[in-house]
Design an enzyme around this catalytic site. Structure first.
Site, mmCIF file in Angstrom:
data_model
loop_
_atom_site.group_PDB
_atom_site.id
_atom_site.type_symbol
_atom_site.label_atom_id
_atom_site.label_comp_id
_atom_site.label_asym_id
_atom_site.label_seq_id
_atom_site.Cartn_x
_atom_site.Cartn_y
_atom_site.Cartn_z
ATOM 1 N N ALA A 12 0.800 -1.456 0.101
ATOM 2 C CA ALA A 12 -0.280 0.370 -0.293
ATOM 3 C C ALA A 12 0.706 1.412 0.020
ATOM 4 O O ALA A 12 0.739 2.178 -1.299
ATOM 5 C CB ALA A 12 -1.450 0.298 1.131
ATOM 6 N N ALA A 13 1.568 1.470 0.877
ATOM 7 C CA ALA A 13 2.403 2.744 0.842
ATOM 8 C C ALA A 13 3.723 3.057 0.023
ATOM 9 O O ALA A 13 3.284 3.499 -0.568
ATOM 10 C CB ALA A 13 3.406 2.846 2.321
ATOM 11 N N ARG A 23 3.480 9.851 -11.128
ATOM 12 C CA ARG A 23 2.585 11.115 -11.681
ATOM 13 C C ARG A 23 3.268 12.838 -11.852
ATOM 14 O O ARG A 23 2.620 13.697 -13.097
ATOM 15 C CB ARG A 23 1.037 11.340 -10.541
ATOM 16 N N SER A 42 0.926 -4.379 -3.786
ATOM 17 C CA SER A 42 -0.044 -3.888 -4.215
ATOM 18 C C SER A 42 -1.794 -4.596 -4.296
ATOM 19 O O SER A 42 -2.512 -4.545 -4.639
ATOM 20 C CB SER A 42 -0.788 -2.922 -5.241
ATOM 21 N N CYS A 46 -6.867 -5.899 2.935
ATOM 22 C CA CYS A 46 -8.146 -6.380 3.835
ATOM 23 C C CYS A 46 -8.549 -7.047 2.921
ATOM 24 O O CYS A 46 -9.762 -7.337 3.895
ATOM 25 C CB CYS A 46 -8.437 -4.705 4.038
ATOM 26 N N ASN A 313 -2.017 4.010 2.791
ATOM 27 C CA ASN A 313 -1.754 4.795 1.386
ATOM 28 C C ASN A 313 -1.546 6.220 1.041
ATOM 29 O O ASN A 313 -1.339 6.820 0.391
ATOM 30 C CB ASN A 313 -3.538 4.245 0.445
ATOM 31 N N TYR A 434 -32.560 12.556 5.418
ATOM 32 C CA TYR A 434 -33.462 11.913 6.061
ATOM 33 C C TYR A 434 -34.391 10.933 4.807
ATOM 34 O O TYR A 434 -34.928 11.438 4.036
ATOM 35 C CB TYR A 434 -34.373 12.222 7.133
ATOM 36 N N ARG A 450 -27.377 15.277 19.823
ATOM 37 C CA ARG A 450 -28.148 16.184 20.277
ATOM 38 C C ARG A 450 -28.137 15.698 22.285
ATOM 39 O O ARG A 450 -28.065 16.731 22.697
ATOM 40 C CB ARG A 450 -29.604 16.010 19.669
#
Lengths: 455, 455
Positions: A12-13, A23, A42, A46, A313, A434, A450
């Site tokens: 990942a990293a 890029r 890569s 998970c 990542n 909602y 709340r």
């Protein structure tokens, strides 16, 4: 002259960094070489439990980009190559084949770098007991781990014991239940999902029990019963749990030994020290990112080491942006995470009660129970939301969700509120959506805020 | 002396106010009487389509609290009683039976008040054509509307035409498809869900078409073809659409006539003018809340009238808190909403492109397509996220989501980010959750923000 970036670790990293650098800088300007001990780049760690569980049929599906894909981006990959040591003064890395034949000579080669990214990831925790190397004991982190479990499933095992009750433990337990096994989860903690508060962890425990998993809390494993080289049972102080297969799902620690041995600074969390630009503090041309580093909690500012693919990542990308010549900073973590076990979804973000107490906050907690959809709508499962707020300011410091299908992703709303430093009253006023198929008139996260604000 | 609060309208805003006042002041201090033209209090108008569609079997399920429940809270309700006029100078309201017999005498009674809350809600829009009173033409807002449709379904109708392509139109179309009817939706606009941008509305249109709904855009209804008092077809400039039943799903306007006739100020949106405490500007003891009022867009500050149950409940609560003696302000709206038609979920918050242009913002839009879950996970439906950002500041001004199951509730994350005035870059850095059953490594909302920030 072409600069040379060497990356240790092709997951990942490491690969996020490589892609981001490419890029911003082309191959004539910067050469990129990645050293990876395994045979894949890569891939989704998970996703491992879902391959084991059968939701994903083919390991190839877990691979986001292959070495060929990276080659097409002018990113070179040395698979099956283990970084043995780093010489910071010489700016070189000694590399050897990951699976050396015992009779092979010294096949170590030395690679040079202008800039180095250490992205060595994490290593699975192993309990301090005998028998872990027996046949029938499996890891749960890598493609070979999962492949071995899938092959073991062909022998129609009936009983599995999973050691550990964190994300990986829960997800492996779910996977094995889905494969038709009778599953026992053995953990040393008093409740599963240790990054939750106890009352929320107990809800997870109840859901696991309801789906037929035998959850054994407060039972640190004392040994594996091995017969003729084959694991037969997991032994604790309370009993012996027969097992046709045993899965190690105890979580991970930063894989920082290589960096430590090279003389880089290692933090109190055992992760490699870096600043917000992913630079090591002592070597301007050396970066680290992912599970192997120590990062900071955004709320407390304290150092933490949390192994999450999202963080890895992001950190890789930040390193890559900086190496690419543009400024970028990693803004810290809330440890936001989701998972599920059967129909029980779990989300958490920010501080738990224990985190907050350790960091010296005076907090209030609010628990709210509601439904995922309007109460009258079909399949309106229950959910519980727990909020942690700072007593003096009412600022939201943490959130936890345990509930039915569709509940856990609400944690992102709380993560955003915490990130923006909203108080409970401010968040309770946010215009949240909602409709009956999606929530009651007031979503549980709003009602929790709340209630917290109303104290 | 006991004060007297009179509330006109016993639904979301009115009853939220009543309940909140009662929490803060007891009956000896303040008497509460509610005048309601219908036979129900506090029912979920938003649940009406799901009763029609059969997801909800019994209308009673839609009633959050009955008059008996309110009576137990010392809140008196006059059902079937229509407020005919308000005398602001005398502080009285003239009330008559909602269903007067033609030969009945003057049954008007006069009720007094110390404080008055006007919560008269909205009235359905009706197209300016003949035939709307024919048998077989139905409203879609009230329990009697839905009851009439359900009874009509007993005759096994085959074809339905729904007029209107907003929330209610879509939800009624879904309901009738679920009841096995062949459904045509006729709308005057070029795409359904007019509060979205056109490119997102077209995605909704495509999803409706894919589920077998015949969507007729840019076709304002010209008439209802009536034979022997019975609706037979809906007629537009383009054709005639045979219908065994016709449903009016054209949306609503504020029901502010009573207030206007009394001399209260009505805004440009036709909603009753109130300040953030729900007071009318001219009469300190007169409040208004819910669909009948004009509120303000939180971003632009401009007046808007949006009929949403969440807003009505919040506004009623704010009015009730103020009447109860505590300070409370309504903080404006983003118009956050979700709905679904079949497996197509829709969410929106903040400004649409048209909203932004009308308000004079210079904006950039970013469209991002991704999946709801990790791409390799089962049932990983697609989703599209559109972000609107202010060109100069990169502040997020609006968000729209159209996608498969599990996609739309992500709109709450964007609503929270907009509420907290985050820029695209700030939001892209938020620690959002990930696990394969819940999203790709980077959630679509994060990737959209990253793309917007990267311009």
């Amino acid at each position: 002259m072409t600069e040379r970036l060497l990356i240790i670790g092709g997951n990942a990293a490491g690969m996020s960094c490589a892609s981001q650098v490419r890029r911003l800088r082309d191959a004539a300007d910067l050469e990129i070489e990645v050293v990876e001990a395994g045979q894949w780049t890569s891939y989704s760690s998970c996703g491992i439990p879902y391959w084991v569980g059968g939701e994903v049929e083919d390991a190839d599906a877990l691979i986001a980009r292959s070495p060929a894909d990276f080659a097409a981006m002018d990113i070179g990959i040395l698979l099956g190559s283990r970084a043995e040591s780093i010489d910071l003064a010489a700016a070189t890395v000694a590399v050897s084949p990951a699976d050396r034949c015992s009779d092979g000579g010294d096949q170590t080669t030395t690679l040079t770098y202008d800039r180095l990214l250490i992205a060595t990831g994490s290593v699975p925790l192993r309990p301090p007991v005998d028998g872990l190397d027996a046949v029938g004991v499996f890891g749960a982190q890598t493609i070979p781990d999962a492949d071995a479990i899938r092959r073991a499933l062909d022998n129609k095992p009936r009983r599995a014991v999973v050691l550990g009750g964190g994300y990986i433990g829960l997800e492996m337990a779910e996977a094995l239940v889905n494969q038709g096994l009778s599953v026992t989860v053995v953990l040393a903690d008093p409740f599963p999902m240790g990054s939750l508060d106890e009352d929320m962890g107990e809800r997870v425990c109840a859901a696991m029990t309801a789906m037929g998993i035998d959850v054994r809390t407060c039972e640190p494993v004392r040994g594996i019963d091995v017969e003729a080289g084959l694991a037969r049972a997991v032994v604790t102080d309370e009993g012996s749990y027969p097992a046709d297969l045993v899965v190690l799902g105890l979580g991970v620690r930063p894989n920082s030994d290589l960096a430590r041995d090279a003389g880089l600074r290692i933090g109190t969390t055992k992760g490699i020290e870096v600043d917000d630009t992913m630079h090591t503090p002592t070597h301007e041309n050396v970066y680290a990112a992912g599970d192997c580093i120590q990062t900071r909690n955004r709320i407390t500012g304290h150092p933490v080491a949390i192994a999450l693919g999202t963080h890895a990542n992001r950190q890789g990308r930040v390193a890559g942006t900086n190496i690419g010549g543009r400024p970028a900073r990693f803004e810290g973590v809330l440890g936001t995470a989701v998972t599920k076990v059967g129909n029980c979804e779990i989300g958490r973000t920010g501080l738990s009660t224990m985190d907050a107490e350790l960091a010296g906050y005076s907090i209030e907690t609010t628990l709210l129970e509601s439904t995922v959809k309007a109460g009258y709508y079909p399949e309106a499962g229950k959910l519980a939301v727990k909020l942690l707020t700072e007593r003096q300011t009412q600022r939201i410091l943490g959130g936890q969700i345990v509930g039915g299908p569709g509940s856990a992703k609400r944690i992102d709303v709380l993560a955003t509120a915490i990130w923006a430093q909203l108080t409970a009253a401010e968040f309770a006023a946010v215009d949240i959506s909602y409709a009956p198929p999606f929530s009651p008139v007031f979503d549980a996260v709003v009602l929790a805020a709340r209630k917290a604000a109303g104290r």
